[in-house]
Design a protein around this motif. Structure first.
Motif, PDB file in Angstrom:
ATOM      1  N   LEU A  61       0.832  -1.193   0.000  1.00 50.47           N
ATOM      2  CA  LEU A  61       0.000   0.000   0.000  1.00 50.47           C
ATOM      3  C   LEU A  61       0.875   1.254   0.000  1.00 50.47           C
ATOM      4  O   LEU A  61       1.936   1.278   0.617  1.00 50.47           O
ATOM      5  CB  LEU A  61      -0.900   0.026   1.243  1.00 50.47           C
ATOM      6  CG  LEU A  61      -1.946  -1.071   1.369  1.00 50.47           C
ATOM      7  CD1 LEU A  61      -2.679  -0.948   2.702  1.00 50.47           C
ATOM      8  CD2 LEU A  61      -2.935  -1.012   0.231  1.00 50.47           C
ATOM      9  N   THR A  62       0.390   2.288  -0.685  1.00 54.89           N
ATOM     10  CA  THR A  62       1.097   3.565  -0.653  1.00 54.89           C
ATOM     11  C   THR A  62       0.847   4.218   0.698  1.00 54.89           C
ATOM     12  O   THR A  62      -0.104   3.860   1.397  1.00 54.89           O
ATOM     13  CB  THR A  62       0.596   4.495  -1.772  1.00 54.89           C
ATOM     14  OG1 THR A  62      -0.774   4.807  -1.524  1.00 54.89           O
ATOM     15  CG2 THR A  62       0.754   3.870  -3.143  1.00 54.89           C
ATOM     16  N   PRO A  63       1.657   5.188   1.071  1.00 59.10           N
ATOM     17  CA  PRO A  63       1.407   5.872   2.352  1.00 59.10           C
ATOM     18  C   PRO A  63       0.004   6.483   2.422  1.00 59.10           C
ATOM     19  O   PRO A  63      -0.631   6.455   3.478  1.00 59.10           O
ATOM     20  CB  PRO A  63       2.480   6.959   2.388  1.00 59.10           C
ATOM     21  CG  PRO A  63       3.585   6.427   1.543  1.00 59.10           C
ATOM     22  CD  PRO A  63       2.905   5.629   0.461  1.00 59.10           C
ATOM     23  N   LEU A  68      -5.472   6.365   4.591  1.00 58.08           N
ATOM     24  CA  LEU A  68      -6.907   6.273   4.348  1.00 58.08           C
ATOM     25  C   LEU A  68      -7.516   5.082   5.075  1.00 58.08           C
ATOM     26  O   LEU A  68      -8.577   5.193   5.694  1.00 58.08           O
ATOM     27  CB  LEU A  68      -7.186   6.180   2.846  1.00 58.08           C
ATOM     28  CG  LEU A  68      -8.648   6.078   2.432  1.00 58.08           C
ATOM     29  CD1 LEU A  68      -9.411   7.320   2.882  1.00 58.08           C
ATOM     30  CD2 LEU A  68      -8.760   5.903   0.925  1.00 58.08           C
ATOM     31  N   LYS A  69      -6.826   3.962   5.047  1.00 60.41           N
ATOM     32  CA  LYS A  69      -7.315   2.762   5.733  1.00 60.41           C
ATOM     33  C   LYS A  69      -7.411   3.007   7.236  1.00 60.41           C
ATOM     34  O   LYS A  69      -8.401   2.644   7.873  1.00 60.41           O
ATOM     35  CB  LYS A  69      -6.386   1.587   5.435  1.00 60.41           C
ATOM     36  CG  LYS A  69      -6.857   0.275   5.963  1.00 60.41           C
ATOM     37  CD  LYS A  69      -5.945  -0.861   5.536  1.00 60.41           C
ATOM     38  CE  LYS A  69      -6.454  -2.177   6.061  1.00 60.41           C
ATOM     39  NZ  LYS A  69      -5.623  -3.296   5.661  1.00 60.41           N
ATOM     40  N   ARG A  74     -10.689   4.325  12.074  1.00 64.38           N
ATOM     41  CA  ARG A  74     -10.956   5.232  13.195  1.00 64.38           C
ATOM     42  C   ARG A  74     -12.364   5.817  13.092  1.00 64.38           C
ATOM     43  O   ARG A  74     -13.077   5.935  14.093  1.00 64.38           O
ATOM     44  CB  ARG A  74      -9.911   6.358  13.204  1.00 64.38           C
ATOM     45  CG  ARG A  74     -10.104   7.373  14.300  1.00 64.38           C
ATOM     46  CD  ARG A  74      -9.777   6.798  15.653  1.00 64.38           C
ATOM     47  NE  ARG A  74      -9.885   7.869  16.645  1.00 64.38           N
ATOM     48  CZ  ARG A  74     -10.390   7.715  17.843  1.00 64.38           C
ATOM     49  NH1 ARG A  74     -10.807   6.535  18.232  1.00 64.38           N
ATOM     50  NH2 ARG A  74     -10.469   8.720  18.678  1.00 64.38           N
ATOM     51  N   ASN A  75     -12.786   6.180  11.890  1.00 61.64           N
ATOM     52  CA  ASN A  75     -14.125   6.729  11.674  1.00 61.64           C
ATOM     53  C   ASN A  75     -15.199   5.705  12.065  1.00 61.64           C
ATOM     54  O   ASN A  75     -16.181   6.047  12.729  1.00 61.64           O
ATOM     55  CB  ASN A  75     -14.296   7.162  10.222  1.00 61.64           C
ATOM     56  CG  ASN A  75     -15.555   7.946   9.991  1.00 61.64           C
ATOM     57  OD1 ASN A  75     -15.942   8.755  10.825  1.00 61.64           O
ATOM     58  ND2 ASN A  75     -16.188   7.710   8.852  1.00 61.64           N
ATOM     59  N   ALA A  76     -15.011   4.466  11.677  1.00 61.97           N
ATOM     60  CA  ALA A  76     -15.972   3.420  12.025  1.00 61.97           C
ATOM     61  C   ALA A  76     -16.052   3.241  13.536  1.00 61.97           C
ATOM     62  O   ALA A  76     -17.142   3.075  14.096  1.00 61.97           O
ATOM     63  CB  ALA A  76     -15.589   2.109  11.352  1.00 61.97           C
TER      64      ALA A  76
END
Length: 97
Positions: A61-63, A68-69, A74-76
């Motif tokens: 994965l890119t930074p 985003l992940k 955290r949002n969930a």
């Protein structure tokens, strides 16, 4: 009607061997035909090997994708906590009357 093949799993060692064959000069089309791979799968293996040397999704994965992940996770969590607090407020609101 097309017949779907059973999904195959390949070990990391096997993937490294095929990528090494390609890097040693064996034509891409020969490798794909000989081992009955899809071109997109083989291209992904080559790309992942050149980027990180690993075939794990997490390692490639890119930074920005990693951030985003983490933000989605955290949002969930915050949404779940908010829902719990709303339910608690409803329950305690009824009991106090």
């Amino acid at each position: 009607m097309s017949v779907r093949r059973k999904r195959r799993k390949f070990s990391n060692e096997f993937k490294h061997q095929l990528v090494n064959l390609y890097e040693a000069g064996k034509p891409r089309s020969e490798i794909i035909n000989e081992y009955e791979l899809t071109p997109s799968t083989f291209d992904r293996w080559v790309r992942e090997n050149s980027q990180s040397g690993s075939f794990k999704t997490q390692d490639n994965l890119t930074p920005e994708q990693k951030e985003l992940k983490a933000l989605k996770k955290r949002n969930a969590q915050l949404e779940m906590e908010n829902d719990i607090l709303k339910q608690a407020a409803l329950i305690f609101g009824r009991k106090s009357k």
